[in-house]
Scaffold this motif. Structure first.
Motif, short mmCIF file in Angstrom:
data_model
loop_
_atom_site.label_atom_id
_atom_site.label_comp_id
_atom_site.label_asym_id
_atom_site.label_seq_id
_atom_site.Cartn_x
_atom_site.Cartn_y
_atom_site.Cartn_z
N GLU A 166 30.09 -3.73 1.89
CA GLU A 166 30.32 -2.94 3.11
C GLU A 166 30.97 -3.78 4.19
N ALA A 167 30.51 -5.05 4.31
CA ALA A 167 31.12 -5.95 5.31
C ALA A 167 32.59 -6.17 4.97
N ALA A 168 32.86 -6.44 3.66
CA ALA A 168 34.26 -6.66 3.26
C ALA A 168 35.09 -5.40 3.44
N ALA A 169 34.47 -4.23 3.10
CA ALA A 169 35.20 -2.97 3.25
C ALA A 169 35.52 -2.70 4.71
N SER B 265 36.06 -4.96 7.02
CA SER B 265 37.20 -5.83 7.36
C SER B 265 38.50 -5.25 6.81
N THR B 266 38.40 -4.74 5.57
CA THR B 266 39.60 -4.12 4.98
C THR B 266 40.03 -2.90 5.79
N ALA B 267 39.05 -2.07 6.23
CA ALA B 267 39.37 -0.88 7.03
C ALA B 267 40.08 -1.27 8.31
N ALA B 268 39.60 -2.36 8.97
CA ALA B 268 40.25 -2.79 10.22
C ALA B 268 41.70 -3.18 9.96
N ALA B 269 41.94 -3.95 8.87
CA ALA B 269 43.32 -4.35 8.55
C ALA B 269 44.18 -3.14 8.21
N GLN B 270 43.60 -2.17 7.47
CA GLN B 270 44.38 -1.00 7.08
C GLN B 270 44.70 -0.11 8.28
N SER C 90 38.26 5.75 3.70
CA SER C 90 37.31 5.55 2.60
C SER C 90 36.52 4.27 2.77
N ALA C 91 37.16 3.23 3.34
CA ALA C 91 36.49 1.94 3.49
C ALA C 91 35.66 1.85 4.76
N ALA C 92 35.77 2.83 5.66
CA ALA C 92 35.04 2.76 6.93
C ALA C 92 33.54 2.76 6.68
N GLY C 93 32.84 2.04 7.54
CA GLY C 93 31.40 1.86 7.32
C GLY C 93 30.52 2.72 8.20
N SER C 94 31.11 3.55 9.09
CA SER C 94 30.28 4.38 9.97
C SER C 94 31.07 5.62 10.38
N THR C 95 30.33 6.62 10.82
CA THR C 95 30.99 7.85 11.28
C THR C 95 31.84 7.59 12.51
N SER C 96 31.40 6.66 13.37
CA SER C 96 32.19 6.37 14.56
C SER C 96 33.54 5.77 14.19
N ALA D 256 40.07 1.54 16.89
CA ALA D 256 39.55 1.79 15.55
C ALA D 256 39.30 0.50 14.79
N ALA D 257 40.22 -0.47 14.98
CA ALA D 257 40.02 -1.76 14.31
C ALA D 257 38.77 -2.47 14.84
N ALA D 258 38.57 -2.36 16.16
CA ALA D 258 37.37 -2.97 16.75
C ALA D 258 36.11 -2.31 16.21
N SER D 259 36.15 -0.97 16.05
CA SER D 259 34.99 -0.26 15.51
C SER D 259 34.71 -0.69 14.07
N ALA D 260 35.81 -0.84 13.28
CA ALA D 260 35.63 -1.29 11.90
C ALA D 260 35.07 -2.71 11.86
N ALA D 261 35.56 -3.56 12.78
CA ALA D 261 35.05 -4.93 12.82
C ALA D 261 33.57 -4.94 13.18
N ALA D 262 33.18 -4.04 14.11
CA ALA D 262 31.77 -3.96 14.47
C ALA D 262 30.93 -3.50 13.27
N ASP D 263 31.50 -2.55 12.49
CA ASP D 263 30.78 -2.14 11.27
C ASP D 263 30.61 -3.32 10.33
#
Length: 869
Positions: free
Chosen positions: A22-25, A27-32, A159-165, A292-299
């Motif tokens: 989930e942590a890696a995903a 990070s991947t979501a933020a990059a994507q 798909s890689a996002a870790g939270s609804t936010s 969005a990238a910041a939110s993914a990084a927080a996830d």
């Protein structure tokens, strides 16, 4: 105990591994997300470059350049401005593609886009004529390729996002990217429509622009669904900026008023403002991407924390398990293994049924996983329904549990609403493009399409296809006496009556004005069409009750009908319509209220008219048309007052033709406007040469020159600009030009009076030609925006009755402050009589035949006041 301990340890490892995944995903979501934002910027940059190319084509179009008032002097400056803009947007496109490559976009996709754009730029810079439609299609394909990559990236990011936010933030990014993608094509398609104005491709171009414009509207409506309140507020403000309001003013006006080319400054402001609006939207998109990238990084950080916590908890669990495993036994091990397998299947996207047996805790987890599987299946069913276009499927109305379910369901509802709105708009646009808004009958374009299709069917079946051209008699009188609202009511009633008379398979269409056609398929002989035409004449001729300002009243119109029959589809739709038109022309001139059939005589007349029209068009292009000048003399003194410009056509193989031979044919099409402008330009250029040779300054008076113009030419809203441009280009004062318009044209089209008033405001004089051939009352003369009357030559004779009529006209004109010119003076006694009646001026062969430009120039330079000829 080793087996249970190993199981617990493995379970702890799985949980830790998943937390790590989930942590890696995340990070991947933020990059994507950042990759998606950069792709959106790149595709928008490609669209911006296309906008400059279309703007360049718009400014280089001779028709558009003429409507914009671009002079040869200003063209180089505009070309330099376009070149600067082209260099700027190309640099921006290259920069954004380079940044896209740096963010991880596949090199093949970026390389393909760069290669395609380089090839398109070579075509633009090649210097030859541009096929704008093909060029635009290729450019759009590049942007679509980048957007296809966007779709892949955004789906992977969600798909890689870790939270609804984070999912909501990614959706916000996609909403803004959709708006950025739609803005520039809206302006590009609008400029393409301007280029195709008054051409056969106009309807298709208008449809493509309206579709793009609807896309912008839908994208702006979607801004309300942005989850971040601050971002939503900023996004909604985009439509209220000065640049956005300026772009909307032009495009909204075009949606209602049609393709009116705006002035050059406003067109340039439109392109600049569209660029600014796109840039503002891209800037806001960048902020959304950062969020969005910041939110993914927080996830990711939360997942890492959870991973560490899982490791600690797993260690404690292992110690506790040593004490408790002997209580759980074989049943716990089996239940956990099955639950783990089911969870693994679910993680791979296979929605298996989850069992709920075993200890209470295992059952609770099983029920939770089962509920999740049910929700995912419902999402899958809803996505499938949307994908296959089943917008009425009951599953689309079923809500999903939880915050994530609420967001996804809201997205589905918004998407369904957007599809339904699109379908409604498309249906409305298709209907509007094919039907007359007043009668809801098929319009001219649809009539031609239906006729062409019927002829194709007839070619296969061998059946006959008939076309009845219905032209109303007396309709103008209804408009003049009862008002245009009453006229509209008559047209609606006539359309309804015609539908009642024809067969169920026949089609009634309105071409425009008071002209209708009836398409009849499967015709056995022409007599069948004649009988139908006679029934239509009787039905249309019945009185119609209309509402007027003074109350309800009965009005009546008639109908003249032309019939044309095509056997086996041997002609096309335009030709069949032209035949029916020729037949109705004969019916109106044979007494009205008649049905006439297109026959061989009419075919010969139509061929002759077409031959004259094509020959005259070729003659204008090849220099076979020239102008001669007949002097206009003052009656009391014989002094030269001016000339009347008369065109002559040296038709190859025929000889010199006078206007009476070819002008009536030209007046039946827009060719007369081309002829009028050619004669006007040739005349003012010749007048400028005469004035220069005589040494007349711009503010000095001199003989004037009269030019006959048609009602079609005067009916153009731009006629004042056209006349002014010709005068300015030649350097001739406006008071030296007289425009002659026939009395019958003014009577039949009172709207021309406004055009005449505008021309007089420029200083151009106006003469009412052939006075006495129409129905203008003498009492109305004082209210007409004219300076002179030209008495019809048929009224200038030795007949005492004609002489008394001319004397009355002269007296009435003088009382109204007008001068009088008598045409067709062929005898000395007629001239003496005109002098006795105080007629101001005269022309005719008794005074002088039309002169060549050189001979007329000698007379212009002399201006001795001696009689001529």
């Amino acid at each position: 105990m080793l087996v249970p301990l190993s199981t617990v340890a493995a379970f702890a490892v799985v949980l830790t591994s998943r937390a790590q995944d989930e942590a890696a995903a995340s990070s991947t979501a933020a990059a994507q997300v950042r990759t998606y934002g950069q792709l959106a910027r790149a595709s928008a940059a490609v669209d911006q470059e296309l906008l400059v190319v279309v703007a360049q084509a718009t400014l280089s179009s001779p028709d558009v350049a003429e409507r914009l008032g671009i002079t040869p002097q200003s063209a180089p400056l505009l070309a330099a401005l376009v070149a600067d803009a082209r260099a700027r947007v190309r640099s921006g496109t290259d920069r954004e593609l380079s940044l896209a490559a740096a963010t991880g976009v596949p090199a093949a996709a970026v390389g393909s886009a760069r290669s395609a754009i380089a090839e398109l730029r070579d075509r633009v810079d090649g210097g030859g004529p541009l096929d704008l439609a093909a060029l635009r299609s290729s450019w759009v394909a590049v942007a679509d390729q980048l957007r296809a990559e966007q779709d892949v990236v955004v789906v992977a990011a969600a798909s890689a996002a870790g939270s609804t936010s984070t999912v909501a933030a990614i959706r916000d990014v996609r909403v803004l990217a959709d708006l950025a993608t739609a803005l520039t094509p809206d302006v590009v398609d609008y400029l393409s429509w301007l280029l195709d104005a008054q051409s056969p491709e106009e309807a298709q171009s208008r449809w493509e622009w309206l579709r793009s414009h609807a896309g912008v509207m839908l994208a702006r409506e979607s801004l309300d669904t942005i989850g971040d309140p601050a971002l939503r507020t900023q996004a909604l403000r985009l439509a209220g900026t000065e640049d956005a309001v300026q772009v909307a003013a032009v495009l909204d006006a075009a949606a209602t008023d049609g393709p009116v080319v705006p002035p050059l400054p406003r067109l340039r402001a439109l392109v600049v403002s569209a660029d600014a609006v796109a840039a503002e939207t891209i800037d806001l998109l960048a902020r959304a991407v950062d969020g969005a990238a910041a939110s993914a990084a927080a996830d990711g950080a939360a997942a890492a924390t959870e991973r560490d916590r899982t490791v600690v908890v797993a260690g404690g669990a292992l110690v506790g398990t040593v004490l408790l495993l002997w209580l759980l036994g074989h049943q716990v091990t089996r239940s956990l293994r099955r639950l783990s397998e089911q969870a693994d299947e679910i993680s791979r996207g296979r929605f298996v049924d989850v069992g709920s047996d075993g200890p209470r805790e295992v059952r609770s987890v099983g029920r939770a996983l089962g509920s999740t599987v049910d929700s995912l299946r419902r999402i899958q069913d809803q996505a499938a329904a949307v994908a296959r276009g089943d917008l009425e499927a009951p599953v689309l109305g079923e809500p999903l549990p939880g915050p994530l379910g609420a967001v996804l369901h809201a997205s589905v509802e918004r998407l369904v609403d957007a599809f339904r709105t699109r379908d409604r708009l498309q249906a409305a646009l298709r209907h509007e493009a094919a039907h007359d808004p007043l009668t809801d009958l098929p319009n001219r374009g649809q009539a031609l399409r239906l006729t062409t299709a019927a002829l194709h069917r007839a070619r296969r079946s061998g059946a006959g296809t008939g076309l009845l051209f219905v032209d109303l008699d007396g309709f103008k009188a209804v408009n003049d006496r009862a008002g245009h609202a009453a006229g509209d009511a008559v047209l609606r009633t006539v359309g309804a009556r015609m539908r009642e008379v024809v067969r169920s398979g026949d089609t009634v269409c309105r071409l425009g004005g008071d002209e209708f056609v009836v398409l009849v398929e499967g015709v056995r002989d022409v007599a069948e069409l004649v009988r139908l035409g006679e029934r239509l004449v009787r039905a249309v001729s019945r009185p119609v009750a209309v509402a007027t300002a003074s109350g309800s009243r009965l009005v009546a119109v008639g109908a003249s009908i032309g019939v044309a029959l095509a056997q086996d589809g041997e002609v096309d739709g335009d030709e069949l319509l032209a035949r029916a038109d020729a037949a109705v022309y004969l019916a109106k001139h044979a007494g009205r209220g008649r049905v006439e059939v297109f026959d061989e005589g009419l075919r010969s007349h139509l061929d002759e008219r077409r031959d004259i029209e094509e020959g005259l068009r070729r003659g204008l292009a090849e220099g076979d048309v020239r102008v001669v000048y007949q002097p206009v003399l003052e009656v009391p003194t014989g002094a030269l007052l001016g000339f009347e410009a008369l065109p002559r056509w040296d038709r190859p193989g025929v000889g010199v033709l006078t206007p009476e031979t070819f002008v009536p044919v030209a007046e039946q099409s827009d060719l007369v406007c081309e002829l009028d402008r050619w004669v006007l330009r040739a005349t003012v250029v010749q007048l400028a040469a005469w004035r220069a040779a005589a040494g007349l300054a711009l503010d000095e008076a001199g003989p004037v020159v009269s030019v006959n113009v048609s009602a079609r030419f005067l009916g153009d809203p731009r006629v004042t600009d056209v006349v002014l441009d010709e005068l300015v280009a030649a350097g001739v004062p406006a008071r030296s030009l007289v425009l002659e318009i026939g009395e019958a044209a003014v009577v039949e089209s009172p709207t021309l009076l406004d055009r005449l008033a505008d021309l007089r405001a420029l200083g151009v004089r106006v003469a009412l030609d052939d006075f006495g051939s129409g129905t203008t009352s003498i009492g109305a003369l004082r209210h007409l925006p004219v300076d002179a009357l030209k008495v019809d030559g048929r009224s200038v004779s030795s007949d005492p009755a004609d002489q008394r009529l001319v004397a009355l006209v002269v007296a009435a004109a003088h009382a109204s402050g007008l001068t009088v010119v008598a045409e067709g003076v062929e005898r000395a006694d007629v001239l003496d009589r005109l002098a006795a009646d105080a007629c101001d001026a005269a022309q005719g062969h008794h005074l002088s035949a039309p002169l060549t430009p050189d001979r007329a120039g000698e007379l212009f330079g002399a201006r001795t006041g001696e009689p001529v000829g």
